[in-house]
Scaffold this active site. Structure first.
Site, PDB file in Angstrom:
ATOM      1  N   ARG A 113      33.518  50.622  43.153  1.00 30.91           N
ATOM      2  CA  ARG A 113      33.234  49.111  43.123  1.00 30.91           C
ATOM      3  C   ARG A 113      32.379  48.828  44.328  1.00 30.91           C
ATOM      4  O   ARG A 113      31.380  49.615  44.414  1.00 30.91           O
ATOM      5  CB  ARG A 113      34.819  49.240  44.689  1.00 30.91           C
ATOM      6  CG  ARG A 113      34.666  47.921  45.510  1.00 30.91           C
ATOM      7  CD  ARG A 113      35.512  47.382  44.825  1.00 30.91           C
ATOM      8  NE  ARG A 113      36.876  45.688  44.697  1.00 30.91           N
ATOM      9  CZ  ARG A 113      36.728  45.152  44.349  1.00 30.91           C
ATOM     10  NH1 ARG A 113      36.722  45.083  43.363  1.00 30.91           N
ATOM     11  NH2 ARG A 113      38.120  43.886  44.959  1.00 30.91           N
ATOM     12  N   THR A 390      39.816  41.026  34.688  1.00 28.56           N
ATOM     13  CA  THR A 390      39.205  43.299  34.601  1.00 28.56           C
ATOM     14  C   THR A 390      40.059  43.893  33.058  1.00 28.56           C
ATOM     15  O   THR A 390      40.775  42.905  32.404  1.00 28.56           O
ATOM     16  CB  THR A 390      40.563  43.301  35.813  1.00 28.56           C
ATOM     17  OG1 THR A 390      40.194  42.561  37.107  1.00 28.56           O
ATOM     18  CG2 THR A 390      40.235  44.767  36.074  1.00 28.56           C
ATOM     19  N   THR A 408      35.829  45.578  36.657  1.00 28.80           N
ATOM     20  CA  THR A 408      36.270  44.490  36.673  1.00 28.80           C
ATOM     21  C   THR A 408      35.024  43.970  36.601  1.00 28.80           C
ATOM     22  O   THR A 408      33.972  44.671  37.578  1.00 28.80           O
ATOM     23  CB  THR A 408      37.003  43.453  37.683  1.00 28.80           C
ATOM     24  OG1 THR A 408      37.136  42.554  37.200  1.00 28.80           O
ATOM     25  CG2 THR A 408      36.506  44.312  38.245  1.00 28.80           C
ATOM     26  N   ASN A 410      35.466  40.744  38.459  1.00 30.54           N
ATOM     27  CA  ASN A 410      36.649  39.805  38.936  1.00 30.54           C
ATOM     28  C   ASN A 410      36.669  39.096  38.282  1.00 30.54           C
ATOM     29  O   ASN A 410      37.611  39.142  37.192  1.00 30.54           O
ATOM     30  CB  ASN A 410      35.610  39.280  40.144  1.00 30.54           C
ATOM     31  CG  ASN A 410      36.893  38.989  40.950  1.00 30.54           C
ATOM     32  OD1 ASN A 410      37.800  39.575  41.456  1.00 30.54           O
ATOM     33  ND2 ASN A 410      36.418  38.034  41.869  1.00 30.54           N
ATOM     34  N   ASP A 432      37.015  39.016  47.028  1.00 28.32           N
ATOM     35  CA  ASP A 432      37.911  39.203  47.110  1.00 28.32           C
ATOM     36  C   ASP A 432      37.943  40.195  48.263  1.00 28.32           C
ATOM     37  O   ASP A 432      38.904  40.713  48.967  1.00 28.32           O
ATOM     38  CB  ASP A 432      37.566  40.842  45.568  1.00 28.32           C
ATOM     39  CG  ASP A 432      38.803  40.697  45.108  1.00 28.32           C
ATOM     40  OD1 ASP A 432      38.973  39.383  44.810  1.00 28.32           O
ATOM     41  OD2 ASP A 432      39.196  41.397  44.696  1.00 28.32           O
ATOM     42  N   SER A 461      40.281  45.207  46.831  1.00 28.88           N
ATOM     43  CA  SER A 461      41.128  45.249  45.192  1.00 28.88           C
ATOM     44  C   SER A 461      42.715  45.887  45.335  1.00 28.88           C
ATOM     45  O   SER A 461      43.766  46.415  46.180  1.00 28.88           O
ATOM     46  CB  SER A 461      40.597  46.693  44.595  1.00 28.88           C
ATOM     47  OG  SER A 461      40.606  46.709  43.506  1.00 28.88           O
ATOM     48  N   SER A 462      42.651  45.547  43.922  1.00 25.60           N
ATOM     49  CA  SER A 462      44.136  45.938  43.766  1.00 25.60           C
ATOM     50  C   SER A 462      44.526  46.312  42.609  1.00 25.60           C
ATOM     51  O   SER A 462      45.790  47.229  41.637  1.00 25.60           O
ATOM     52  CB  SER A 462      45.562  44.989  43.137  1.00 25.60           C
ATOM     53  OG  SER A 462      44.967  43.900  44.367  1.00 25.60           O
ATOM     54  N   GLY A 483      45.154  42.371  35.542  1.00 24.97           N
ATOM     55  CA  GLY A 483      45.511  40.730  36.606  1.00 24.97           C
ATOM     56  C   GLY A 483      46.005  40.216  37.922  1.00 24.97           C
ATOM     57  O   GLY A 483      46.964  39.738  38.359  1.00 24.97           O
ATOM     58  N   GLY A 484      44.202  40.459  38.753  1.00 22.40           N
ATOM     59  CA  GLY A 484      43.794  40.447  39.640  1.00 22.40           C
ATOM     60  C   GLY A 484      45.174  41.048  40.510  1.00 22.40           C
ATOM     61  O   GLY A 484      46.198  42.393  40.421  1.00 22.40           O
TER      62      GLY A 484
HETATM   63  N1  GLY Z   1      38.603  41.816  41.347  1.00 27.34           N
HETATM   64  C1  GLY Z   1      40.088  41.991  40.846  1.00 27.34           C
HETATM   65  C2  GLY Z   1      39.939  43.025  42.060  1.00 27.34           C
HETATM   66  O1  GLY Z   1      39.658  43.905  41.785  1.00 27.34           O
HETATM   67  O2  GLY Z   1      41.791  43.195  42.158  1.00 27.34           O
END
Ligand code: GLY
Length: 586
Positions: A113, A390, A408, A410, A432, A461-462, A483-484
């Site tokens: 990340r 992403t 990603t 973002n 984020d 993050s998700s 999908g965020g």
């Molecule tokens: N940028 C979206 C995530 O990392 O969740």
């Protein structure tokens, strides 16, 4: 004994029979449209959002590479052929499951990340009025975190791969140098994001034709500066990106655009090997990404609550089933807003959130007849349209080793700014973080202290790359999504579709999905969920997001590119929500 994990009836593409035991007490499996078939192979599989990149990974497998070699090659190729999310300038997560000669081996999580630059400050995105300045947090050079992708891919290759860096990077360099034909999806994406890209002179150079026109289907996109950067990485390794010419170009771009990343930030970037979050669901062990992702914790947490119900009797996508999903999602995302952040900075209560006692408490709190409300906290007003921002891909090799990667920038194309001379886009991952407690980020997600901006911290993050093993330790499902904020709930539903409802992996990926994230207190459903079911949910008190004309037409925009393995065959399922995706097997 449970049924062997995945079973398939005859279909137009394959007819693979396996013996299996079905326990007497188990209700019959849902037969989801058996005409939806995965791609079947005996010698490994790569499923990615771009067919050319999937072919790159497949060819590496055919040359004898393992799943990590193929994943690294695919990752570098996506940075060329899928520029909206494949990247060198962003970050992500990789789950790796490799077997040793005894068939044993742990699952590990590689965290690459982005990190906040050392000069980042808690209030850096607040304007003079004390409110979050979206232009700065979304579209400025300050929105870029220190990129982690190159370090992550190279660390994975060195530690877990078998092939030479030059071998796995050669296809990406070739694609950048010689170009590749622009697909329908990519040309549509260039059209959709033309204003974002046209704002930056270097992005204009890289992603528009020399005459300023948009690339259309069949045009060949060559990326000479990107090829140069890839070549420096190929010949010098990490130093080819975090030092030398590439680092100089990144720092010059920051100086030009008012960004924060310095030589020091680049030199000090590091990936972290983490222990996955894991939990057992109906005899299957689910391994997913730990913090700084929220995905693993909430997938395991939600499965823990759901395991106490007889979902199979409810029936797939019935009102009774969806009500339980909504209530579980509501509670998980409420926890996310308070307890989740970078574990190197904040003590995330992983065990408590994923433990049985808490799952039981949450279950007791759920009224099976009536919707609860999220309104004890001021409702968020913002819920942006999801972007395919992403990318997720899954890889398995002929030995059954599995790699699940989500990475990603973002937003699609990140902030829209490219590093001049280096040919790649910058992420806007700093958004984020929680820029101001209680104020939603782009995805409508609320955060607090745990996810406040701090130097060298990683934004929450998700992204939820996930590997599921059966009781014999077989890697039976490799999944994840884009999908965020919806990544977590979409990944959850693919797991449930396969494990709970016995769908073949393609059907599991295609089945219509829904999403709820506590705030805003709205349920998003994809077309294909029966309108009668939607009405029952509304009569229970749920607020369903509807279009102006009342239609339920929201596409949640996931791309859950997944692979299943039954010990004999690999079943690749590219998510049909993007026609550019493909499953490629040997
Ligand atoms: N940028 C979206 C995530 O990392 O969740």
């Amino acid at each position: 004994m449970r049924r062997l994990f995945l079973t398939f009836s005859c279909s137009v593409l394959s007819c693979v029979a396996h013996a299996h035991d079905v326990p007497a007490e188990k209700p019959p499996a849902v037969t989801f449209d058996s005409r939806i078939s995965p791609v079947v192979s005996e010698a490994g599989m790569v499923v990615a959002q771009d067919a050319i990149a999937a072919e790159v990974g497949r060819d590496i497998l055919a040359q004898g590479g393992n799943a990590v070699d193929a994943a690294v090659a695919t990752g570098f190729a996506l940075a060329v052929t899928h520029p909206q999310a494949g990247n060198l300038g962003g970050g992500g997560f990789m789950m790796v499951s490799l077997y040793d000669e005894n068939g044993d081996g742990d699952v590990i999580a590689i965290d690459f990340r982005e990190m906040a630059p050392a000069s980042a400050t808690r209030d850096m995105f607040l304007g003079e009025d004390g409110e979050v300045d979206r232009d700065v947090s979304w579209y400025s050079h300050q929105s870029a975190g220190v990129p982690g992708t190159v370090m992550g891919l190279l660390d994975a290759l060195e530690t877990y791969g078998t092939m030479d860096r030059k071998e796995v990077m050669a296809p990406a360099i070739r694609l950048a140098d010689n170009g590749f034909p622009v697909s329908y999806s990519l040309s549509a994406s260039f059209l959709e994001y033309k204003d974002t890209l046209a704002n930056d002179p270097s992005s204009m150079d890289y992603f528009f034709k020399p005459d300023g026109e948009l690339y259309v289907v069949g045009d060949v996109l060559k990326q000479k500066h990107l090829a140069g950067t890839l070549r420096r990485i190929s010949s010098k390794g990490r130093v080819g990106f975090y030092g030398g010419k590439t680092a100089d170009l990144i720092v010059a771009e920051m100086a030009d655009g008012g960004g924060l990343i310095t030589h020091n930030d680049l030199e000090n970037y590091e990936t972290v090997i983490r222990e996955p979050v894991s939990g057992n669901y109906r005899g299957y062990e689910v391994y997913s990404m730990p913090p700084p992702s929220s995905g693993g914790i909430h997938i395991v947490q939600m499965l823990g609550v759901l395991e106490g119900y007889d979902l199979r009797s409810d029936g797939h996508n019935s009102a009774a089933y969806l009500h339980k999903l909504i209530e579980v999602m509501r509670r998980a995302y409420a926890d996310r807003s308070k307890h989740l952040g970078d574990p190197d900075f904040y003590d995330v209560p992983v065990k408590e959130l994923t433990g049985e006692a808490y799952a039981k408490k949450l279950r007791e709190d759920i009224d099976l007849k009536k919707a609860s409300r999220s309104s004890d906290i001021a409702p968020a007003t913002h819920f942006a349209d999801e972007q395919p921002a992403t990318t997720h891909y899954s890889v398995m090799d002929k030995w059954g080793n599995a790699v699940s990667v989500t990475y990603t920038l973002n937003f699609s194309y990140g902030s829209g700014h490219s590093v001049d001379g280096a040919g790649f886009l910058l992420n806007n991952e700093m958004d984020d973080f929680s820029s101001k407690p209680g104020v939603p980020n782009y995805y409508g997600l609320i955060g607090a202290e745990a996810n406040a901006i701090e130097p060298r911290k990683r934004p929450l993050s998700s992204m939820s790359p996930t590997i599921v093993r059966n009781k014999d330790g077989l890697n039976v499902l490799v999944t994840g999504s884009i999908g965020g904020s919806t990544i977590i709930t979409q990944t959850l539903q693919v797991i449930l579709n396969v494990v709970e409802f016995d769908m073949n992996v393609q059907a599991a990926v295609q089945a219509p999905r829904m999403h709820h994230q506590w705030l805003p207190d709205l349920v998003f459903v994809e077309p294909g969920i029966n309108i009668d079911t939607v009405r029952i949910l509304e009569s229970m008190g749920h607020s369903i997001s509807r279009e102006d004309d009342g239609a339920v037409t929201r596409n949640i925009n996931g791309r859950a590119n997944s692979i299943a393995w039954d010990g004999l065959y690999f079943y690749g399922a590219a998510d049909g929500r993007d026609p550019k995706g493909a499953a490629k097997g040997n």
